[in-house]
Design a protein around this motif. Structure first.
Motif, PDB file in Angstrom:
ATOM      1  N   LYS A 151      40.728   3.068  28.858  1.00 41.82           N
ATOM      2  CA  LYS A 151      40.903   4.447  29.328  1.00 41.82           C
ATOM      3  C   LYS A 151      42.377   4.851  29.313  1.00 41.82           C
ATOM      4  CE  LYS A 151      38.236   4.445  32.913  1.00 41.82           C
ATOM      5  NZ  LYS A 151      37.761   4.641  34.285  1.00 41.82           N
ATOM      6  N   ARG A 152      43.247   3.875  29.693  1.00 41.19           N
ATOM      7  CA  ARG A 152      44.671   4.211  29.729  1.00 41.19           C
ATOM      8  C   ARG A 152      45.353   3.821  28.420  1.00 41.19           C
ATOM      9  NH1 ARG A 152      46.368   1.331  34.939  1.00 41.19           N
ATOM     10  NH2 ARG A 152      44.353   0.371  34.587  1.00 41.19           N
ATOM     11  N   GLU A 211      38.823  -2.358  29.088  1.00 41.98           N
ATOM     12  CA  GLU A 211      38.839  -0.948  29.434  1.00 41.98           C
ATOM     13  C   GLU A 211      40.049  -0.268  28.792  1.00 41.98           C
ATOM     14  OE1 GLU A 211      39.452   0.907  33.656  1.00 41.98           O
ATOM     15  OE2 GLU A 211      41.052   0.930  32.145  1.00 41.98           O
TER      16      GLU A 211
END
Lengths: 262, 270
Positions: free
Chosen positions: A63-64, A61
Protein backbone atom coordinates in the motif's frame (compact mmCIF):
# COMPACT_ATOMS: atom_id res chain seq x y z
CA UNK A 1 59.65 -55.88 -13.60
CA UNK A 2 63.01 -56.92 -12.26
CA UNK A 3 62.76 -54.48 -9.38
CA UNK A 4 60.01 -56.46 -7.63
CA UNK A 5 62.44 -57.42 -4.91
CA UNK A 6 63.64 -53.85 -4.27
CA UNK A 7 61.62 -51.96 -1.66
CA UNK A 8 60.10 -48.84 -3.22
CA UNK A 9 58.84 -45.90 -1.16
CA UNK A 10 55.09 -45.38 -0.87
CA UNK A 11 53.97 -43.19 -3.78
CA UNK A 12 52.20 -40.63 -1.60
CA UNK A 13 53.93 -39.45 1.55
CA UNK A 14 51.81 -39.41 4.72
CA UNK A 15 51.80 -36.08 6.50
CA UNK A 16 51.03 -36.80 10.15
CA UNK A 17 51.29 -33.15 11.12
CA UNK A 18 48.47 -32.09 8.78
CA UNK A 19 46.30 -34.97 10.04
CA UNK A 20 46.91 -33.84 13.59
CA UNK A 21 45.98 -30.29 12.53
CA UNK A 22 42.61 -31.39 11.09
CA UNK A 23 41.86 -33.45 14.19
CA UNK A 24 42.62 -30.49 16.49
CA UNK A 25 40.40 -28.17 14.38
CA UNK A 26 37.43 -30.54 14.63
CA UNK A 27 37.97 -31.07 18.37
CA UNK A 28 38.12 -27.33 19.00
CA UNK A 29 34.83 -26.73 17.12
CA UNK A 30 33.12 -29.41 19.24
CA UNK A 31 34.54 -27.84 22.40
CA UNK A 32 33.34 -24.35 21.34
CA UNK A 33 29.85 -25.70 20.66
CA UNK A 34 29.68 -27.19 24.14
CA UNK A 35 30.75 -23.86 25.72
CA UNK A 36 28.38 -21.62 23.76
CA UNK A 37 25.14 -23.15 25.10
CA UNK A 38 23.84 -24.25 21.74
CA UNK A 39 21.29 -27.02 21.97
CA UNK A 40 18.75 -28.80 19.80
CA UNK A 41 15.94 -27.51 21.96
CA UNK A 42 16.79 -23.90 21.28
CA UNK A 43 17.20 -24.59 17.56
CA UNK A 44 13.78 -26.26 17.39
CA UNK A 45 12.12 -23.45 19.35
CA UNK A 46 13.77 -20.97 16.98
CA UNK A 47 12.41 -22.79 13.94
CA UNK A 48 8.94 -22.57 15.45
CA UNK A 49 9.31 -18.80 16.03
CA UNK A 50 10.64 -18.39 12.54
CA UNK A 51 7.65 -20.15 11.04
CA UNK A 52 5.22 -17.84 12.88
CA UNK A 53 7.28 -14.82 11.78
CA UNK A 54 7.19 -15.93 8.15
CA UNK A 55 3.46 -16.48 8.44
CA UNK A 56 2.99 -12.90 9.64
CA UNK A 57 4.93 -11.62 6.64
CA UNK A 58 2.45 -12.95 4.10
CA UNK A 59 0.77 -11.54 2.19
CA UNK A 60 3.23 -8.68 1.57
CA UNK A 61 1.65 -5.27 1.68
CA UNK A 62 2.46 -2.74 -1.04
CA UNK A 63 0.00 0.00 0.00
CA UNK A 64 2.84 2.38 0.83
CA UNK A 65 4.63 1.72 -2.45
CA UNK A 66 5.50 5.40 -2.91
CA UNK A 67 7.56 5.45 0.27
CA UNK A 68 9.08 2.15 -0.76
CA UNK A 69 10.10 3.39 -4.23
CA UNK A 70 11.45 6.68 -2.85
CA UNK A 71 13.65 4.90 -0.33
CA UNK A 72 14.73 2.30 -2.82
CA UNK A 73 15.75 5.04 -5.26
CA UNK A 74 17.72 6.74 -2.50
CA UNK A 75 19.56 3.48 -1.84
CA UNK A 76 20.24 3.09 -5.56
CA UNK A 77 21.57 6.65 -5.79
CA UNK A 78 23.78 6.16 -2.74
CA UNK A 79 25.14 2.96 -4.30
CA UNK A 80 25.83 4.47 -7.71
CA UNK A 81 27.41 7.71 -6.48
CA UNK A 82 29.61 5.92 -3.95
CA UNK A 83 30.64 3.32 -6.54
CA UNK A 84 31.60 6.02 -9.02
CA UNK A 85 33.74 7.97 -6.57
CA UNK A 86 35.04 4.82 -4.90
CA UNK A 87 36.28 3.47 -8.24
CA UNK A 88 37.70 6.85 -9.29
CA UNK A 89 39.72 7.06 -6.07
CA UNK A 90 40.66 3.39 -6.28
CA UNK A 91 42.32 3.78 -9.69
CA UNK A 92 45.27 5.91 -8.50
CA UNK A 93 45.37 4.25 -5.08
CA UNK A 94 45.44 0.77 -6.64
CA UNK A 95 48.16 1.86 -9.06
CA UNK A 96 50.19 3.37 -6.23
CA UNK A 97 49.87 0.10 -4.32
CA UNK A 98 51.09 -2.17 -7.13
CA UNK A 99 54.56 -3.36 -6.25
CA UNK A 100 55.64 -4.26 -9.79
CA UNK A 101 55.34 -0.70 -11.13
CA UNK A 102 55.81 1.51 -8.07
CA UNK A 103 58.67 2.03 -5.62
CA UNK A 104 58.38 0.82 -2.02
CA UNK A 105 58.05 4.31 -0.54
CA UNK A 106 54.76 4.67 -2.43
CA UNK A 107 53.31 1.18 -2.16
CA UNK A 108 53.57 1.04 1.62
CA UNK A 109 51.44 4.12 2.39
CA UNK A 110 48.97 3.14 -0.34
CA UNK A 111 48.68 -0.36 1.10
CA UNK A 112 48.29 0.99 4.60
CA UNK A 113 45.46 3.27 3.45
CA UNK A 114 43.70 0.35 1.74
CA UNK A 115 44.15 -1.78 4.85
CA UNK A 116 42.48 0.87 7.03
CA UNK A 117 39.57 1.09 4.57
CA UNK A 118 39.23 -2.68 4.69
CA UNK A 119 39.54 -3.12 8.40
CA UNK A 120 36.09 -1.74 9.28
CA UNK A 121 32.77 -3.17 8.27
CA UNK A 122 30.55 -0.61 6.46
CA UNK A 123 28.28 -0.41 9.50
CA UNK A 124 31.16 0.88 11.63
CA UNK A 125 32.06 3.46 8.98
CA UNK A 126 28.37 4.41 8.79
CA UNK A 127 28.16 5.01 12.53
CA UNK A 128 31.29 7.19 12.36
CA UNK A 129 30.03 9.22 9.40
CA UNK A 130 26.54 9.66 10.85
CA UNK A 131 28.26 11.16 13.89
CA UNK A 132 30.42 13.33 11.65
CA UNK A 133 27.99 14.64 9.00
CA UNK A 134 24.59 13.81 10.50
CA UNK A 135 21.80 11.50 9.44
CA UNK A 136 21.05 11.05 5.77
CA UNK A 137 22.44 9.90 2.45
CA UNK A 138 25.72 11.87 2.66
CA UNK A 139 26.86 9.67 5.53
CA UNK A 140 25.89 6.62 3.48
CA UNK A 141 27.78 7.81 0.43
CA UNK A 142 30.95 8.51 2.41
CA UNK A 143 30.64 5.13 4.08
CA UNK A 144 30.39 3.22 0.86
CA UNK A 145 33.15 5.22 -0.85
CA UNK A 146 35.55 4.03 1.84
CA UNK A 147 34.19 0.50 1.71
CA UNK A 148 34.67 0.53 -2.07
CA UNK A 149 38.26 1.75 -1.83
CA UNK A 150 39.12 -0.99 0.62
CA UNK A 151 37.87 -3.63 -1.73
CA UNK A 152 38.36 -2.30 -5.27
CA UNK A 153 41.76 -0.62 -4.80
CA UNK A 154 43.17 -3.85 -3.40
CA UNK A 155 41.82 -5.86 -6.35
CA UNK A 156 43.07 -3.23 -8.80
CA UNK A 157 46.54 -3.46 -7.27
CA UNK A 158 46.48 -7.25 -7.48
CA UNK A 159 45.33 -7.15 -11.12
CA UNK A 160 48.14 -4.75 -12.00
CA UNK A 161 50.65 -6.96 -10.20
CA UNK A 162 49.62 -9.90 -12.37
CA UNK A 163 50.15 -8.23 -15.76
CA UNK A 164 52.85 -9.33 -18.15
CA UNK A 165 55.72 -6.86 -17.98
CA UNK A 166 56.86 -7.65 -21.51
CA UNK A 167 54.70 -5.00 -23.23
CA UNK A 168 55.75 -2.55 -20.51
CA UNK A 169 59.38 -3.28 -21.34
CA UNK A 170 58.66 -2.74 -25.05
CA UNK A 171 56.94 0.60 -24.46
CA UNK A 172 59.76 1.78 -22.21
CA UNK A 173 62.30 0.69 -24.82
CA UNK A 174 60.46 2.90 -27.34
CA UNK A 175 61.00 5.90 -25.04
CA UNK A 176 57.40 6.15 -23.86
CA UNK A 177 56.75 8.36 -20.81
CA UNK A 178 55.18 6.62 -17.81
CA UNK A 179 51.62 7.78 -18.45
CA UNK A 180 51.80 6.53 -22.02
CA UNK A 181 53.14 3.19 -20.76
CA UNK A 182 50.04 3.01 -18.56
CA UNK A 183 47.75 3.83 -21.49
CA UNK A 184 49.22 1.32 -23.91
CA UNK A 185 50.87 -1.45 -21.92
CA UNK A 186 49.09 -1.60 -18.54
CA UNK A 187 45.47 -0.52 -18.94
CA UNK A 188 44.66 -2.83 -21.88
CA UNK A 189 45.81 -5.79 -19.77
CA UNK A 190 43.65 -4.93 -16.76
CA UNK A 191 40.65 -3.03 -18.16
CA UNK A 192 38.49 -6.13 -18.39
CA UNK A 193 39.11 -7.10 -14.82
CA UNK A 194 38.64 -3.51 -13.63
CA UNK A 195 35.18 -3.50 -15.25
CA UNK A 196 34.41 -6.78 -13.54
CA UNK A 197 35.54 -5.57 -10.11
CA UNK A 198 33.66 -2.28 -10.53
CA UNK A 199 30.35 -3.93 -11.46
CA UNK A 200 30.81 -6.33 -8.58
CA UNK A 201 31.36 -3.35 -6.29
CA UNK A 202 28.19 -1.65 -7.56
CA UNK A 203 26.36 -4.86 -6.69
CA UNK A 204 27.97 -4.99 -3.27
CA UNK A 205 27.28 -1.29 -2.63
CA UNK A 206 23.63 -1.81 -3.56
CA UNK A 207 23.29 -4.51 -0.93
CA UNK A 208 25.21 -2.49 1.64
CA UNK A 209 23.22 0.68 0.87
CA UNK A 210 20.03 -1.15 1.88
CA UNK A 211 21.65 -1.95 5.22
CA UNK A 212 23.44 1.24 6.33
CA UNK A 213 20.06 2.99 6.68
CA UNK A 214 19.59 0.94 9.82
CA UNK A 215 22.11 3.18 11.59
CA UNK A 216 20.68 6.32 9.94
CA UNK A 217 22.89 6.71 6.90
CA UNK A 218 20.08 6.99 4.38
CA UNK A 219 18.30 4.62 2.04
CA UNK A 220 15.74 1.90 2.51
CA UNK A 221 17.44 0.34 5.54
CA UNK A 222 15.93 2.96 7.84
CA UNK A 223 12.43 2.18 6.65
CA UNK A 224 13.10 -1.53 7.03
CA UNK A 225 14.30 -1.12 10.60
CA UNK A 226 11.30 1.08 11.44
CA UNK A 227 8.90 -1.50 9.98
CA UNK A 228 10.53 -4.21 12.07
CA UNK A 229 10.15 -2.18 15.22
CA UNK A 230 6.45 -1.61 14.51
CA UNK A 231 5.99 -5.36 13.93
CA UNK A 232 4.71 -4.35 10.48
CA UNK A 233 5.88 -7.65 9.00
CA UNK A 234 3.86 -7.50 5.79
CA UNK A 235 5.56 -4.21 4.92
CA UNK A 236 8.91 -5.75 5.89
CA UNK A 237 8.15 -8.49 3.40
CA UNK A 238 7.33 -5.95 0.67
CA UNK A 239 10.64 -4.17 1.33
CA UNK A 240 12.59 -7.43 1.23
CA UNK A 241 10.96 -8.44 -2.06
CA UNK A 242 11.74 -5.03 -3.53
CA UNK A 243 15.39 -5.36 -2.48
CA UNK A 244 15.59 -8.81 -4.07
CA UNK A 245 14.10 -7.42 -7.29
CA UNK A 246 16.59 -4.53 -7.31
CA UNK A 247 19.56 -6.86 -6.82
CA UNK A 248 18.36 -9.16 -9.60
CA UNK A 249 17.94 -6.25 -12.00
CA UNK A 250 21.43 -4.99 -11.13
CA UNK A 251 22.81 -8.48 -11.70
CA UNK A 252 21.27 -8.52 -15.17
CA UNK A 253 22.63 -5.06 -15.97
CA UNK A 254 26.10 -6.08 -14.72
CA UNK A 255 26.14 -9.09 -17.05
CA UNK A 256 25.19 -6.87 -19.99
CA UNK A 257 27.83 -4.26 -19.12
CA UNK A 258 30.54 -6.92 -18.89
CA UNK A 259 29.36 -8.31 -22.22
CA UNK A 260 30.01 -4.96 -23.88
CA UNK A 261 33.64 -5.08 -22.70
CA UNK A 262 33.91 -8.84 -23.44
CA UNK B 1 83.50 6.92 -39.18
CA UNK B 2 84.40 5.44 -35.83
CA UNK B 3 87.56 3.73 -34.84
CA UNK B 4 87.12 -0.01 -35.17
CA UNK B 5 87.79 -1.84 -31.96
CA UNK B 6 90.61 -4.32 -32.14
CA UNK B 7 89.46 -7.88 -31.96
CA UNK B 8 91.55 -10.66 -30.60
CA UNK B 9 91.02 -13.39 -33.13
CA UNK B 10 90.48 -11.98 -36.59
CA UNK B 11 91.92 -9.39 -38.85
CA UNK B 12 89.40 -9.35 -41.70
CA UNK B 13 86.67 -6.73 -41.30
CA UNK B 14 83.16 -7.19 -42.63
CA UNK B 15 82.19 -5.08 -45.61
CA UNK B 16 79.56 -2.81 -44.14
CA UNK B 17 78.68 0.51 -45.64
CA UNK B 18 79.76 3.38 -43.45
CA UNK B 19 76.51 5.15 -42.65
CA UNK B 20 76.09 8.02 -40.23
CA UNK B 21 73.95 5.97 -37.87
CA UNK B 22 76.12 4.01 -35.53
CA UNK B 23 76.56 2.32 -32.21
CA UNK B 24 79.78 2.35 -30.23
CA UNK B 25 80.17 0.30 -27.08
CA UNK B 26 83.35 0.95 -25.13
CA UNK B 27 84.61 -1.15 -22.22
CA UNK B 28 81.10 -2.07 -21.16
CA UNK B 29 80.94 -3.90 -17.86
CA UNK B 30 77.89 -5.18 -16.02
CA UNK B 31 77.82 -6.78 -12.59
CA UNK B 32 74.52 -7.91 -11.08
CA UNK B 33 76.40 -8.85 -7.93
CA UNK B 34 79.55 -7.01 -7.00
CA UNK B 35 82.68 -8.71 -8.24
CA UNK B 36 80.83 -11.12 -10.53
CA UNK B 37 80.72 -9.44 -13.93
CA UNK B 38 78.28 -10.79 -16.51
CA UNK B 39 79.86 -8.58 -19.15
CA UNK B 40 83.60 -7.89 -18.99
CA UNK B 41 84.96 -5.03 -21.04
CA UNK B 42 82.83 -5.40 -24.14
CA UNK B 43 83.85 -3.10 -26.95
CA UNK B 44 81.95 -3.10 -30.21
CA UNK B 45 81.31 -0.70 -33.07
CA UNK B 46 78.56 -1.10 -35.63
CA UNK B 47 77.65 1.39 -38.33
CA UNK B 48 75.87 1.60 -41.64
CA UNK B 49 73.45 -1.02 -42.93
CA UNK B 50 75.26 -3.91 -41.38
CA UNK B 51 73.69 -6.96 -39.79
CA UNK B 52 75.71 -8.20 -36.87
CA UNK B 53 74.92 -11.52 -35.24
CA UNK B 54 75.95 -12.06 -31.63
CA UNK B 55 76.32 -15.74 -30.87
CA UNK B 56 77.21 -17.48 -27.67
CA UNK B 57 75.93 -19.99 -25.13
CA UNK B 58 72.93 -19.26 -22.92
CA UNK B 59 73.76 -17.14 -19.92
CA UNK B 60 76.79 -15.56 -21.48
CA UNK B 61 75.31 -12.06 -21.32
CA UNK B 62 73.99 -11.54 -24.87
CA UNK B 63 70.59 -10.30 -23.67
CA UNK B 64 72.22 -8.25 -20.93
CA UNK B 65 74.40 -6.59 -23.56
CA UNK B 66 71.42 -5.56 -25.71
CA UNK B 67 69.44 -4.37 -22.70
CA UNK B 68 72.41 -2.31 -21.50
CA UNK B 69 72.50 -0.57 -24.87
CA UNK B 70 69.01 0.91 -24.37
CA UNK B 71 69.45 1.03 -20.59
CA UNK B 72 66.61 -1.34 -19.76
CA UNK B 73 69.46 -2.67 -17.64
CA UNK B 74 71.92 -0.22 -16.10
CA UNK B 75 75.54 -0.83 -17.14
CA UNK B 76 78.05 -0.87 -14.28
CA UNK B 77 80.70 1.02 -16.24
CA UNK B 78 81.74 1.83 -19.78
CA UNK B 79 80.44 4.06 -22.53
CA UNK B 80 77.65 3.60 -25.06
CA UNK B 81 77.39 6.03 -27.96
CA UNK B 82 74.39 6.05 -30.26
CA UNK B 83 75.19 8.11 -33.37
CA UNK B 84 77.80 9.87 -31.30
CA UNK B 85 75.64 10.62 -28.25
CA UNK B 86 76.71 9.07 -24.95
CA UNK B 87 73.54 7.65 -23.42
CA UNK B 88 74.98 6.29 -20.17
CA UNK B 89 74.60 9.54 -18.23
CA UNK B 90 71.11 10.40 -19.52
CA UNK B 91 68.10 10.51 -17.23
CA UNK B 92 64.38 11.15 -17.50
CA UNK B 93 63.19 12.87 -20.66
CA UNK B 94 66.67 12.84 -22.22
CA UNK B 95 66.95 9.09 -21.74
CA UNK B 96 63.51 8.58 -23.28
CA UNK B 97 64.47 10.75 -26.25
CA UNK B 98 67.61 8.64 -26.71
CA UNK B 99 65.63 5.40 -26.49
CA UNK B 100 63.51 6.50 -29.44
CA UNK B 101 66.61 6.12 -31.57
CA UNK B 102 67.14 2.51 -30.45
CA UNK B 103 64.57 0.07 -31.84
CA UNK B 104 64.21 -3.27 -30.10
CA UNK B 105 62.72 -6.55 -31.25
CA UNK B 106 62.03 -9.13 -28.54
CA UNK B 107 62.16 -12.92 -28.39
CA UNK B 108 58.55 -13.16 -27.23
CA UNK B 109 57.40 -10.21 -29.36
CA UNK B 110 56.27 -8.23 -26.26
CA UNK B 111 53.09 -7.10 -27.97
CA UNK B 112 50.05 -5.92 -26.04
CA UNK B 113 47.81 -8.91 -26.69
CA UNK B 114 44.54 -7.09 -26.19
CA UNK B 115 45.33 -4.16 -28.46
CA UNK B 116 44.96 -4.09 -32.22
CA UNK B 117 47.88 -4.63 -34.57
CA UNK B 118 47.70 -0.95 -35.52
CA UNK B 119 47.86 0.15 -31.89
CA UNK B 120 50.84 -2.12 -31.32
CA UNK B 121 52.68 -0.66 -34.30
CA UNK B 122 51.88 2.88 -33.14
CA UNK B 123 53.40 1.95 -29.76
CA UNK B 124 56.68 2.75 -31.49
CA UNK B 125 55.63 6.41 -31.59
CA UNK B 126 54.86 6.72 -27.87
CA UNK B 127 58.22 8.38 -27.28
CA UNK B 128 57.25 11.14 -29.69
CA UNK B 129 53.74 12.03 -28.58
CA UNK B 130 52.37 13.39 -25.33
CA UNK B 131 50.63 11.06 -22.87
CA UNK B 132 47.23 12.64 -23.36
CA UNK B 133 47.50 12.02 -27.09
CA UNK B 134 48.42 8.43 -26.27
CA UNK B 135 45.36 8.03 -24.00
CA UNK B 136 43.04 9.49 -26.64
CA UNK B 137 44.78 7.65 -29.51
CA UNK B 138 45.33 11.00 -31.26
CA UNK B 139 48.30 10.11 -33.41
CA UNK B 140 49.50 12.52 -36.11
CA UNK B 141 48.26 11.52 -39.56
CA UNK B 142 51.81 10.99 -40.82
CA UNK B 143 52.41 8.41 -38.08
CA UNK B 144 49.28 6.55 -39.12
CA UNK B 145 50.30 6.68 -42.79
CA UNK B 146 53.73 5.37 -41.89
CA UNK B 147 52.21 2.61 -39.79
CA UNK B 148 50.11 1.51 -42.76
CA UNK B 149 53.19 1.63 -45.00
CA UNK B 150 55.05 -0.59 -42.57
CA UNK B 151 52.13 -3.01 -42.32
CA UNK B 152 52.21 -3.16 -46.13
CA UNK B 153 55.92 -3.95 -45.97
CA UNK B 154 55.49 -6.77 -43.46
CA UNK B 155 52.38 -8.03 -45.27
CA UNK B 156 49.84 -7.51 -42.49
CA UNK B 157 47.71 -4.68 -43.87
CA UNK B 158 44.47 -6.61 -43.62
CA UNK B 159 45.20 -7.36 -39.95
CA UNK B 160 45.50 -3.70 -38.95
CA UNK B 161 42.38 -3.84 -36.79
CA UNK B 162 42.76 -7.43 -35.65
CA UNK B 163 43.78 -8.00 -32.06
CA UNK B 164 47.41 -9.00 -31.60
CA UNK B 165 46.44 -12.25 -29.87
CA UNK B 166 44.76 -13.44 -33.07
CA UNK B 167 48.11 -13.58 -34.89
CA UNK B 168 50.57 -16.45 -35.33
CA UNK B 169 54.08 -16.24 -33.93
CA UNK B 170 55.63 -15.15 -37.22
CA UNK B 171 52.98 -12.50 -37.74
CA UNK B 172 53.48 -11.20 -34.21
CA UNK B 173 57.20 -10.85 -34.75
CA UNK B 174 56.48 -8.89 -37.94
CA UNK B 175 54.35 -6.54 -35.87
CA UNK B 176 57.20 -6.31 -33.35
CA UNK B 177 59.60 -5.34 -36.13
CA UNK B 178 57.15 -2.79 -37.57
CA UNK B 179 56.78 -1.29 -34.09
CA UNK B 180 60.56 -0.96 -33.72
CA UNK B 181 60.92 0.61 -37.17
CA UNK B 182 58.11 3.09 -36.32
CA UNK B 183 60.57 4.69 -33.90
CA UNK B 184 62.74 5.72 -36.89
CA UNK B 185 65.66 4.27 -34.98
CA UNK B 186 69.35 4.81 -35.63
CA UNK B 187 70.00 1.23 -34.65
CA UNK B 188 67.88 -1.88 -34.35
CA UNK B 189 68.47 -4.44 -31.59
CA UNK B 190 66.91 -7.87 -31.88
CA UNK B 191 67.05 -10.19 -28.87
CA UNK B 192 66.67 -13.79 -30.08
CA UNK B 193 63.97 -12.74 -32.57
CA UNK B 194 63.58 -16.22 -34.03
CA UNK B 195 63.89 -18.45 -30.97
CA UNK B 196 60.14 -18.96 -30.62
CA UNK B 197 59.57 -19.57 -34.35
CA UNK B 198 59.76 -22.51 -36.74
CA UNK B 199 62.75 -22.74 -39.15
CA UNK B 200 60.92 -21.38 -42.21
CA UNK B 201 59.43 -18.43 -40.34
CA UNK B 202 62.80 -17.79 -38.72
CA UNK B 203 64.39 -17.36 -42.16
CA UNK B 204 61.61 -14.98 -43.20
CA UNK B 205 62.10 -12.89 -40.07
CA UNK B 206 65.86 -12.71 -40.61
CA UNK B 207 65.28 -11.66 -44.23
CA UNK B 208 62.89 -8.97 -43.01
CA UNK B 209 65.46 -7.68 -40.52
CA UNK B 210 68.04 -7.43 -43.31
CA UNK B 211 65.53 -5.60 -45.48
CA UNK B 212 64.80 -3.18 -42.64
CA UNK B 213 68.52 -2.49 -42.26
CA UNK B 214 68.88 -1.83 -45.98
CA UNK B 215 65.75 0.32 -46.42
CA UNK B 216 66.42 2.48 -43.37
CA UNK B 217 70.21 2.40 -43.71
CA UNK B 218 70.68 1.38 -40.09
CA UNK B 219 72.80 -1.24 -38.36
CA UNK B 220 71.03 -4.27 -36.92
CA UNK B 221 72.37 -6.16 -33.93
CA UNK B 222 70.90 -9.64 -33.55
CA UNK B 223 71.32 -12.02 -30.63
CA UNK B 224 70.90 -15.46 -32.06
CA UNK B 225 71.64 -18.94 -30.83
CA UNK B 226 71.14 -20.61 -34.19
CA UNK B 227 74.70 -20.43 -35.50
CA UNK B 228 73.88 -21.43 -39.08
CA UNK B 229 71.08 -18.86 -39.30
CA UNK B 230 73.40 -16.19 -37.93
CA UNK B 231 76.12 -17.14 -40.40
CA UNK B 232 73.69 -17.08 -43.29
CA UNK B 233 72.23 -13.64 -42.66
CA UNK B 234 74.91 -11.66 -40.88
CA UNK B 235 77.60 -9.51 -42.43
CA UNK B 236 79.52 -9.84 -39.22
CA UNK B 237 79.55 -12.34 -36.39
CA UNK B 238 80.46 -11.54 -32.81
CA UNK B 239 81.11 -14.60 -30.66
CA UNK B 240 80.74 -14.21 -26.90
CA UNK B 241 81.81 -16.53 -24.17
CA UNK B 242 81.69 -15.95 -20.41
CA UNK B 243 80.94 -12.26 -20.85
CA UNK B 244 83.73 -11.53 -23.29
CA UNK B 245 83.99 -11.12 -27.05
CA UNK B 246 86.12 -14.02 -28.28
CA UNK B 247 85.44 -13.71 -32.00
CA UNK B 248 84.65 -10.72 -34.18
CA UNK B 249 84.72 -11.02 -37.95
CA UNK B 250 82.96 -12.09 -41.13
CA UNK B 251 80.92 -15.31 -41.04
CA UNK B 252 83.33 -17.00 -43.47
CA UNK B 253 86.13 -16.78 -40.93
CA UNK B 254 84.16 -18.47 -38.20
CA UNK B 255 85.77 -21.91 -37.89
CA UNK B 256 85.01 -24.96 -35.78
CA UNK B 257 87.90 -23.93 -33.60
CA UNK B 258 86.17 -20.64 -32.90
CA UNK B 259 82.88 -22.37 -32.17
CA UNK B 260 84.70 -24.63 -29.73
CA UNK B 261 86.10 -21.57 -28.05
CA UNK B 262 82.66 -19.92 -27.88
CA UNK B 263 80.51 -22.82 -26.78
CA UNK B 264 83.04 -25.24 -25.31
CA UNK B 265 83.08 -28.99 -25.95
CA UNK B 266 83.22 -30.40 -29.45
CA UNK B 267 80.91 -33.39 -29.71
CA UNK B 268 78.05 -31.16 -30.92
CA UNK B 269 80.11 -29.97 -33.90
CA UNK B 270 80.32 -33.42 -35.49
Amino acid sequence: MSSATVARPAPFAVNWWSRLGYLLAVLYCLYALSILDISWDRLLAGLDNGARFLGAMFPPEFKRWKLLIDNLLESLQIALISSLFGVLVSLPVGLAASRNLMPDWLTWPARAFIAVCRSFHPVIFAILFVKAVGFGPLAGILTLIFASIGFVAKLFAEAIEEISLKPVEAARAAGAPFLSVLAFAVLPQVLNRFIGFSTYQVDSNLRNSTMIGIVGAGGIGGTLAAAFQRFDYSFVCAILLAIIALIMVSEYVAVRVKGVFQ
Amino acid sequence: MHKETESSTTARRPACSAGDKSLVVENLRKEYTRGKPVLKNISLTVAGQCTTAIIGPSGTGKSTLLRCINRLIEPTSGRILVSGQDICALRGANLRAARRRIGMVFQEYNLVERLSVMENVLCGRLGYISPWRAWLRKFPQEDIDRAYDLLDMVGLTEFARARADELSGGQRQRVGIARAVMQQPHILLADEPTSSLDPKTSVEIMELLREVAAVNDIPVLVNIHDVSLGRRFADRVVGMSKGEVVFDGVPGDLTDAHLKLIYGGEDWLA
